[in-house]
Each structure stands twice: as structure tokens, then as C-alpha cells.
Design a protein around this motif. Structure first.
Motif, PDB file in Angstrom:
ATOM      1  N   ARG A   1       0.832  -1.213   0.000  1.00  0.00           N
ATOM      2  CA  ARG A   1       0.000   0.000   0.000  1.00  0.00           C
ATOM      3  C   ARG A   1       0.862   1.257   0.000  1.00  0.00           C
ATOM      4  O   ARG A   1       0.462   2.288  -0.535  1.00  0.00           O
ATOM      5  CB  ARG A   1      -0.933   0.000   1.209  1.00  0.00           C
ATOM      6  CG  ARG A   1      -2.115  -0.946   1.045  1.00  0.00           C
ATOM      7  CD  ARG A   1      -2.929  -1.022   2.335  1.00  0.00           C
ATOM      8  NE  ARG A   1      -3.468   0.280   2.692  1.00  0.00           N
ATOM      9  CZ  ARG A   1      -4.573   0.814   2.183  1.00  0.00           C
ATOM     10  NH1 ARG A   1      -5.250   0.146   1.250  1.00  0.00           N
ATOM     11  NH2 ARG A   1      -5.014   1.987   2.571  1.00  0.00           N
TER      12      ARG A   1
ATOM     13  N   MET B   1       1.600   1.916  -3.468  1.00  0.00           N
ATOM     14  CA  MET B   1       0.431   2.146  -4.308  1.00  0.00           C
ATOM     15  C   MET B   1       0.207   3.642  -4.521  1.00  0.00           C
ATOM     16  O   MET B   1       0.271   4.437  -3.585  1.00  0.00           O
ATOM     17  CB  MET B   1      -0.824   1.537  -3.668  1.00  0.00           C
ATOM     18  CG  MET B   1      -0.819   0.031  -3.609  1.00  0.00           C
ATOM     19  SD  MET B   1      -0.916  -0.687  -5.252  1.00  0.00           S
ATOM     20  CE  MET B   1      -0.943  -2.419  -4.840  1.00  0.00           C
TER      21      MET B   1
ATOM     22  N   GLU C   1      -5.934   2.373  -7.191  1.00  0.00           N
ATOM     23  CA  GLU C   1      -4.500   2.371  -6.891  1.00  0.00           C
ATOM     24  C   GLU C   1      -3.816   1.137  -7.467  1.00  0.00           C
ATOM     25  O   GLU C   1      -4.398   0.050  -7.510  1.00  0.00           O
ATOM     26  CB  GLU C   1      -4.280   2.405  -5.372  1.00  0.00           C
ATOM     27  CG  GLU C   1      -4.736   3.695  -4.726  1.00  0.00           C
ATOM     28  CD  GLU C   1      -4.439   3.727  -3.241  1.00  0.00           C
ATOM     29  OE1 GLU C   1      -4.224   4.831  -2.704  1.00  0.00           O
ATOM     30  OE2 GLU C   1      -4.418   2.652  -2.618  1.00  0.00           O
TER      31      GLU C   1
ATOM     32  N   ASP D   1       0.590  -0.379  -8.206  1.00  0.00           N
ATOM     33  CA  ASP D   1       1.988  -0.198  -7.844  1.00  0.00           C
ATOM     34  C   ASP D   1       2.637   0.912  -8.660  1.00  0.00           C
ATOM     35  O   ASP D   1       2.377   1.068  -9.844  1.00  0.00           O
ATOM     36  CB  ASP D   1       2.747  -1.514  -8.053  1.00  0.00           C
ATOM     37  CG  ASP D   1       4.110  -1.497  -7.392  1.00  0.00           C
ATOM     38  OD1 ASP D   1       5.040  -0.942  -8.000  1.00  0.00           O
ATOM     39  OD2 ASP D   1       4.224  -2.025  -6.280  1.00  0.00           O
TER      40      ASP D   1
ATOM     41  N   LEU E   1      -1.537  -5.931  -9.599  1.00  0.00           N
ATOM     42  CA  LEU E   1      -1.428  -4.715  -8.817  1.00  0.00           C
ATOM     43  C   LEU E   1       0.019  -4.314  -8.562  1.00  0.00           C
ATOM     44  O   LEU E   1       0.341  -3.157  -8.391  1.00  0.00           O
ATOM     45  CB  LEU E   1      -2.154  -4.874  -7.471  1.00  0.00           C
ATOM     46  CG  LEU E   1      -3.680  -4.935  -7.537  1.00  0.00           C
ATOM     47  CD1 LEU E   1      -4.250  -5.179  -6.157  1.00  0.00           C
ATOM     48  CD2 LEU E   1      -4.252  -3.657  -8.122  1.00  0.00           C
ATOM     49  N   THR E   2       0.894  -5.294  -8.525  1.00  0.00           N
ATOM     50  CA  THR E   2       2.293  -5.010  -8.248  1.00  0.00           C
ATOM     51  C   THR E   2       3.176  -5.949  -9.047  1.00  0.00           C
ATOM     52  O   THR E   2       2.772  -7.066  -9.385  1.00  0.00           O
ATOM     53  CB  THR E   2       2.615  -5.153  -6.750  1.00  0.00           C
ATOM     54  OG1 THR E   2       4.007  -4.924  -6.541  1.00  0.00           O
ATOM     55  CG2 THR E   2       2.252  -6.534  -6.238  1.00  0.00           C
TER      56      THR E   2
END
Length: 813
Positions: A476, A479, A514, A516, A661-662
Motif C-alpha cells: 500500500r 500504491m 491504486e 503499484d 497490482l504489483t
């Protein structure tokens, strides 16, 4: 000098570039907002504040070309805010062109150079907008010509005149005064302390700095006139104005500012807030709150000096004084800028080096770290318990061995005694007495080890939860909102729609989604290509749309949302859609497909991602060269994502991008090939099968596998990486992977399972290893390579082509 300035100039410059680029983004977004709604006063105020902050920051670090140009822009914005200049298309064009110049100036400075291009046309455009306000040229109100100051004396009647002169000569503009109150904070007063200095004193050239140091301890100094840099020069300043906010009374302020034989008079005035009801802009003086006149000890020469000074402010241009809204730094900053030459090729890289994080997320991490420390202490206690258990075990074990030894040594005696029936009871009693506790010797150890193990399990569970929370918390931290790149598209759509002669409305949804930071940095180009494709190929011209019964204004929707561990980005337009027949004809003419091949709609859509493929009739600077969408696919696959397209002729087209996301941690399918373990990204895995060797067929010398009437080519992972298989099992495992429209089955010895893997980059000679994206460390400490599916498929295709050519060459010979 070091007492008042931070000498870490490189850090200051770095902070300036970050803040400047943020202000430029605010400017651009709000300028586009007022184009759509000229009555949006909040946006106009935000534009003005951003421009003023940028100008002040530029002057602070001695970027004079940026400060001067932004000052011109600020003049126009001030007239817009006052209602003297209407927001028109030409005005917006001029402002946006000015933003482009500011960006270029920042980029030049970030590379260690000074912007030197000719911008006279843009300046003239801005000046023209200023001169057209209310049909008359726009000029700054002339400052009133101050009268000569009366001869200073101790007489009370001379004090009001002295205060009046001090107010007239400083003459800040209205928006500079507003900036002072904004910096002071809501509800705080701003005072101007005017201090006159004795020229006959040997320390007259440093008096301004001495008073500054004294007043700095009394409150917050907002501004000085002359500027703070000039106070450091070895030059006498007869009068210096200090603008400050403080809780001290006037007497305390005067007492702090008074320096014997250096200051001759001190005037404290309260500055009037322009935003207060009843404010009169024409007023030239504020009421003097208090005047401190020292004893008449000055010489006649010194007394006459203020009369000379009173004309100086008229010689200095007000524009020069409004170049900054805060204390300026010395020229050392300019020299530091040349020495450091911030190594940034583009402004995006300067911004990207800093991550702005919500403090709540940092606090959450601190809480998790404190829990980890507690777990560490608990593990230390458990370690001590295990040590005690081990010591107990060793002691009990020694006792146990000794008793067992004695038991065996006593057996012959007991046998002799046992033969005599009368002694049987005595023997039993003696055995129980001496060796009866052998069965209970380990009871205490058993209880303590069970307790330690249970505590260990509980603490390990807490550690697993804490590690998971830390993992999530760190992710996070990395993010950032996708709005960082979404915010760039309104300007792109506006400029390109004008260039193409189209009317296009851009809608943005999910900009607070959000993902990465590393993904954000690589996502701009693919999105840019997709949006440009929709603008040029998708949305029709107003005439064509009108004939088709559509609104003349086309719409593009840019949206983002979360789906589990993925982020889904869609670029949707309501344009003409993809003409499958046209795509098929183009593909045949370029030799991509055979003319007898029947294409499904999905296969036709995927053809537009082929390198060099374009259906544009003419080549322009926007499209037509066949470069763009193939770059999109390659870039998205590099991010372990996928891109698909859906279209309906006459209704529109949607590009869908799915990304993890990452990139730091991914879900991988662990497979075993011989002694090696490989990780395949789950996003690339379609399905897996356990099959017998007899189910694998050969077609034209290649292994294939039938899956629901679809023939899938197979590649033995061991053959690609030259790993001999150690398994002769009857069954083999096939992992079907896909990249775009390509599918292939990877044959492995066994499947281990899914696991989160941390991607570690390969270094040195392993960097360019084909088919390998990186490496990870497994739980047992062994290293596992991560498969790059897209590269692996290309590698497999090339290998097949090479094998075919080799076989063809063999047949010929």
C-alpha cells in the motif's frame, strides 16, 4: 549566512522540481476545467494560487526566466480572476501554450541547462489578451509618487508623516498582500515593521540582518523589502520593511528590533486584509500602530538621509518586487543548480523519484512493526523455554540411563532371589522402589515441551498474520492513484480533437484506483497509444456521425477498477468500431493470412496488434505507420498483463487491459523439471492437465495435445533449458499458457502448487537470458527461475522454424 539558510541546496532543488511539476499539473487540469465552465471560480482561484506558488518557488531558486514568464501568466490570471478578461478559446489556448513553455523550462533546468528558446509569440499572445480587457489596454496602476520625507526629529508631530512615507514606499500589490495573509494562516494578523538605520554607524550594512535575526525569534517573517538576498550584500539600506505574524505586543516587537546606535526609528503597522469587508484598494497607507523614535543623537547628515531614500522605491519596478512571495535565497542556489545538474532526462523521472504517502499508512506500518517486535520478544522467550527443555531432557536422560544400567546390573540378583518363592514379593517391592519411576521420569519434560510447542505455534500464527499485514502495508505504501496518468489525457484529447476537426468528450472513471508505482511508470505509453487510436480511428468526424444518427460529439471513456489481485483498465469509444472485412483484406494484402482462411471476429480484432498493421489510408503524424498497438501488447505483456479488444461495427470499440497490482510479488505456479523448480506467472496460465504419454500425438514431427477438439502444440520445458528429465512416470503434466492469441502447452514432470513469489531481477550475464523474467527464493532457500511466457512462446516458435529449416535442408541434400 548558514545561520539563516539551509546549505543543502541539492535537496532544495530536488524538492522544487517535485513541487513545480505538481503545480504545473494543477494548472493544466484547472485550465481545462474553466474552458468547459468559465464560471468555475474555484478552478480560477486554484489556477492563480498554483501560478503564484510556482513563480515564488522559481524565484527562490534563482530560476529567473521561469519566474519572469510565470509572472506574465499570473498577470493574465489575475485579470481573469477579477473578471476583467473573459475566458475564451484564444485565452485558453494561450494559457495551455504557456504551460508547455513552463514544462520546457523546468525540463531544461532539470538537465542543468537554461531555457533559451524564443517565446516572444506566446508573450505577445498573453499581452494581447491583457490589452483586450474591457476593450482597453491592461496596465498596472501607477504607484503614487511619494513626497520627500520631512526632517526626522524627536517631535511627536513628525511621527505620522514618517509612518505614511514608509507605507507609500513599499506598495505591495493586492494579490501579494493576499498571499501574505494566506501564508500567515486564517485569523492571524500581518504586521509591517519598518526599521530605519543610522548610516553613520560602522555596522550600517549588517543592520538589516541583525534585526531580521531578532524578529525571527519573535514570530514568522513572511517577507522583507528589500528582498532577503539584498540584505546579505555589503550595502547600506536606509529602511527595511519586515512583514511578519506574531503574538507579541507592539512594545515587545519594538524592544526586540531596537539595536542601540544602529536603528534610528521603528514603525509598526497592521496590514489591511484585501479580502476583509470594506477593504478600499485605493488607500495608500495603513494606520500606524506605534512609532518608536530614539533620542535625538543622530547627526544632521543622518537626519537628512531619509529624504534621499524616499524616492528610491519609485525607481525600483513593482514587478521586480513581486517576483517572489517569500524570502529569497542567495545566488548560491543558482550555483548549486549548475554544480548538481540534477540528472533527470525528463521531468517525469524527477517526480517519479519521490513517493507521497498518506501518513496513516506509515502509522499502520509502525503499529505492525511494533507487533513484529513483540513477536520477536515472544520468540526469544520460547527459545529460552526450548533451551530449558533441552537441559531438562539431558538431565532426565542421564538419570534414565543410570537407572536402566542399574536395573540390568540387578537382574542376576533378582533372578536368584526370584527362584525362592518366599522372596518374590520382596523382589517386586524392591524393583518398584528402585525403578518404578522410570515411566514417569519424562512427565515434567513432556509437559514443558508441549507448552513450549503450543506457544511456538501460536506465536508463529501471529507472525504469519503480522507478516501478511506488513506485506500488504508495504504494498500500500507503493500504491499510487492511477489519476497520476489519467490526468494527462484531457489535454491530449483536447489538442488532438481540435487537430482532427472532431468534437470529443473524455470521461474518466475510477481515477482513485491504486496500483503499484512501478506499474504506473510503465503504463503511460500503452494507454497513450490506445487513446490516440480511439481518437484517430475510432471516433468519426461530426458530419459522418450526424449522417449515422449519432450525436456530433463523440465520447471516450477511460476507466479503471479492481478485480481481485488485478486492475482492469478500459478505453471505450462510441465510434465506428472495427471493420472485420477491412481488416481481413488488409491482412491478406500484407500476407499475414491466406485468402482462404476464415477469420472469427476475435481473430480479426487481434490482427490489429500485429507489428506494422494499420488500416489507415494515409500516413499522418498521429497514425498510419502501423506502430502503436503492437507496442501496447509488448509493453503490457512485459508488465505480466494482458490486452484484449472488443468491437461492434458502428457502435464502438473497447480496449481492456488487465494488470497485476504489483510487479514486486506475483502469484506463481511452481513446476518441477528434473531437479529444477520453475515458477510460471498465474496470469499466463490458462489450465493444467495430467495426461498419459499415449495421449500425446505427433503431427509433422511436433508433439501436440488435443484439448476439447483444439490442437495445442507442446514444448518440453526440459528440452528448452537443456535439463534431462529424471522422471519415467506414466503420467505427465501439461500447463497450457497463453499470451495474446498464442497458446502452447508446457510439459513438466510435476506440479508443486501455487505460491506468492517475490521477483528478484537477474544481474550481469544472466540479464538477457531468453524466456526468464527473474528469479525467486523458495521457502527452503533454493533459487527458482521465473518463466517469461511471452518470450518463451517466441523462443518456441523460433525453435520450431529452425527445426523445419534443418529438416528441409536434410531432405534437399
Amino acid at each position: 549566512m548558514s545561520d539563516y539558510l539551509d546549505p543543502n541546496n541539492e535537496e532544495l532543488l530536488k524538492d522544487f522540481f517535485i513541487e513545480a511539476n505538481l503545480q504545473v499539473e494543477i494548472l493544466e487540469q484547472n485550465i481545462l476545467s474553466i474552458e468547459n465552465d468559465p464560471s468555475d471560480h474555484d478552478a480560477i482561484d486554484e489556477i492563480f494560487r498554483a501560478a503564484h506558488t510556482l513563480k515564488g518557488g522559481a524565484a527562490t531558486v534563482q530560476m529567473t526566466e521561469l519566474a519572469e514568464f510565470t509572472h506574465i501568466v499570473e498577470d493574465l490570471l489575475d485579470e481573469i480572476r477579477s473578471g476583467n478578461v473573459a475566458v475564451s478559446g484564444d485565452v485558453v489556448d494561450g494559457l495551455l501554450s504557456s504551460i508547455d513553455v513552463i514544462k520546457a523550462m523546468l525540463e531544461s533546468r532539470s538537465e542543468g541547462d537554461v531555457f533559451s528558446d524564443d517565446i516572444s509569440d506566446i508573450k505577445n499572445q498573453l499581452q494581447s489578451a491583457l490589452e483586450n480587457k474591457n476593450g482597453t489596454p491592461a496596465t498596472r496602476p501607477a504607484q503614487p509618487e511619494p513626497a520627500a520625507a520631512p526632517v526626522a526629529s524627536a517631535a511627536p508631530q513628525s511621527q505620522p508623516a514618517q509612518a505614511s512615507v514608509a507605507v507609500q514606499k513599499t506598495g505591495l500589490s493586492e494579490y501579494e498582500t493576499l498571499e501574505l495573509f494566506e501564508a500567515a494562516g486564517k485569523g492571524n494578523d500581518v504586521l509591517r515593521v519598518s526599521v530605519s538605520f543610522d548610516e553613520s554607524n560602522p555596522m550600517n550594512s549588517v543592520g538589516g540582518i541583525q534585526v531580521y535575526a531578532a524578529l525571527k525569534a519573535a514570530g514568522i517573517i513572511l517577507k522583507t523589502v528589500p528582498d532577503f538576498e539584498e540584505l546579505y550584500e555589503d550595502r547600506y539600506h536606509p529602511v527595511v520593511d519586515y512583514y511578519l505574524t506574531t503574538d507579541l505586543e507592539e512594545d515587545d516587537i519594538i524592544a526586540r528590533a531596537t539595536i542601540s546606535d544602529v536603528t534610528t526609528s521603528i514603525v509598526v503597522n497592521q496590514v489591511e486584509n484585501p479580502s476583509a469587508p470594506g477593504y478600499a484598494p485605493a488607500a495608500s497607507a495603513e494606520p500606524a500602530r506605534k512609532v518608536k523614535q530614539p533620542e535625538p543623537v543622530s547627526t544632521p547628515t543622518a537626519v537628512r538621509e531619509p529624504a534621499k531614500v524616499s524616492a528610491q522605491p519609485v525607481q525600483e519596478e513593482p514587478e521586480n518586487r513581486s517576483e517572489t512571495d517569500e524570502i529569497q535565497t542567495p545566488k548560491a542556489f543558482a550555483e548549486a543548480a549548475k554544480k548538481t545538474k540534477v540528472k533527470a532526462k525528463t521531468k517525469d523521472k524527477v517526480v517519479g523519484s519521490i513517493l507521497r504517502v498518506d501518513s496513516k499508512r506509515i502509522d499502520n506500518l509502525l503499529n505492525l512493526v511494533s507487533e513484529a517486535v513483540i513477536n520477536k520478544a515472544t520468540f526469544n522467550q520460547i527459545s529460552n523455554q526450548f533451551t530449558e527443555c533441552l537441559n531438562t531432557l539431558q538431565s532426565v536422560e542421564a538419570e534414565y540411563k543410570e537407572k536402566v544400567k542399574n536395573l540390568f546390573e540387578s537382574i542376576p540378583e533378582y533372578i536368584e532371589e526370584y527362584r525362592n518363592e518366599d522372596n518374590l514379593k520382596v523382589v517386586k517391592k524392591d524393583v518398584n522402589k528402585r525403578f518404578g519411576d522410570l515411566t514417569t521420569l519424562f512427565d515434567d519434560f513432556d509437559d514443558s515441551i508441549k507448552s513450549a510447542v503450543n506457544q511456538f505455534k501460536g506465536t508463529a500464527a501471529n507472525l504469519a498474520r503480522n507478516t501478511g499485514d506488513l506485506h500488504e502495508g508495504i504494498l500500500r505504501i507503493r500504491m499510487v492513484q492511477i489519476n497520476q496518468i489519467f490526468s494527462r489525457f484531457p489535454r491530449l484529447v483536447r489538442d488532438m480533437s481540435k487537430k482532427l476537426g472532431k468534437q470529443i468528450q473524455l470521461d474518466i472513471m475510477g481515477e482513485d484506483t491504486e496500483l503499484d508505482k512501478s506499474v504506473i511508470e510503465e503504463l503511460l505509453d500503452p494507454l497513450m497509444h490506445c487513446v490516440r487510436n480511439s481518437l484517430d480511428h475510432g471516433i468519426e468526424s461530426p458530419d459522418v456521425r450526424k449522417k449515422a444518427g449519432k450525436p456530433e460529439e463523440g465520447r471516450i471513456l477511460l476507466s479503471a477498477r479492481n478485480e481481485g489481485n488485478l486492475i482492469v483498465i478500459e478505453i471505450t469509444d462510441d465510434g465506428a468500431g472495427i471493420d472485420v472485412d477491412k481488416v481481413r483484406q488488409k491482412a491478406i494484402s500484407r500476407g499475414v493470412i491466406h485468402q482462404s482462411k476464415n477469420l472469427t471476429d476475435m481473430e480479426a480484432y487481434n490482427l490489429i496488434f500485429e507489428p506494422g498493421f494499420s488500416t489507415a489510408k494515409t500516413v499522418t503524424d498521429i497514425s498510419g505507420r502501423g506502430v502503436g498497438l503492437d507496442v501496447v501488447r509488448k509493453q503490457i505483456e512485459k508488465l505480466n498483463g494482458t490486452v484484449t479488444v472488443w468491437s461492434e461495427k458502428g457502435m464502438g470499440t473497447t480496449f481492456t487491459i488487465r494488470l497485476p497490482l504489483t510487479l514486486a510479488i506475483i502469484q506463481g505456479l511452481l513446476v518441477r523439471v528434473g531437479p529444477e523448480v520453475y515458477a510460471i506467472p498465474i496470469t499466463s496460465v490458462a489450465e493444467s492437465h495430467r495426461v498419459k504419454q499415449s495421449s500425446i500425438n505427433m503431427i509433422d514431427g511436433y508433439e501436440v495435445f488435443n484439448v476439447r477438439d483444439e490442437v495445442i502444440s507442446l514444448m518440453r520445458l526440459g528440452n528448452i533449458f537443456r535439463i534431462p528429465s529424471t522422471s519415467d512416470a506414466e503420467y505427465k503434466f501439461i500447463v497450457i499458457v497463453g499470451s495474446g492469441d498464442k497458446k502452447m502447452g508446457l510439459m513438466v514432470d510435476s506440479l508443486i502448487g501455487e505460491e506468492d513469489v517475490v521477483i528478484k531481477p537477474l544481474l550481469d550475464k544472466y540479464t538477457n537470458s531468453p524466456g526468464i523474467a527473474g528469479a525467486t527464493i523458495l521457502g527452503d532457500g533454493t533459487v527458482s527461475l521465473i518463466i517469461d511466457v511471452a518470450q518463451l512462446l517466441d523462443l518456441g516458435v523460433k525453435k520450431e522454424q529452425a527445426d523445419r529449416m534443418a529438416r528441409a535442408a536434410t531432405i534437399v541434400h
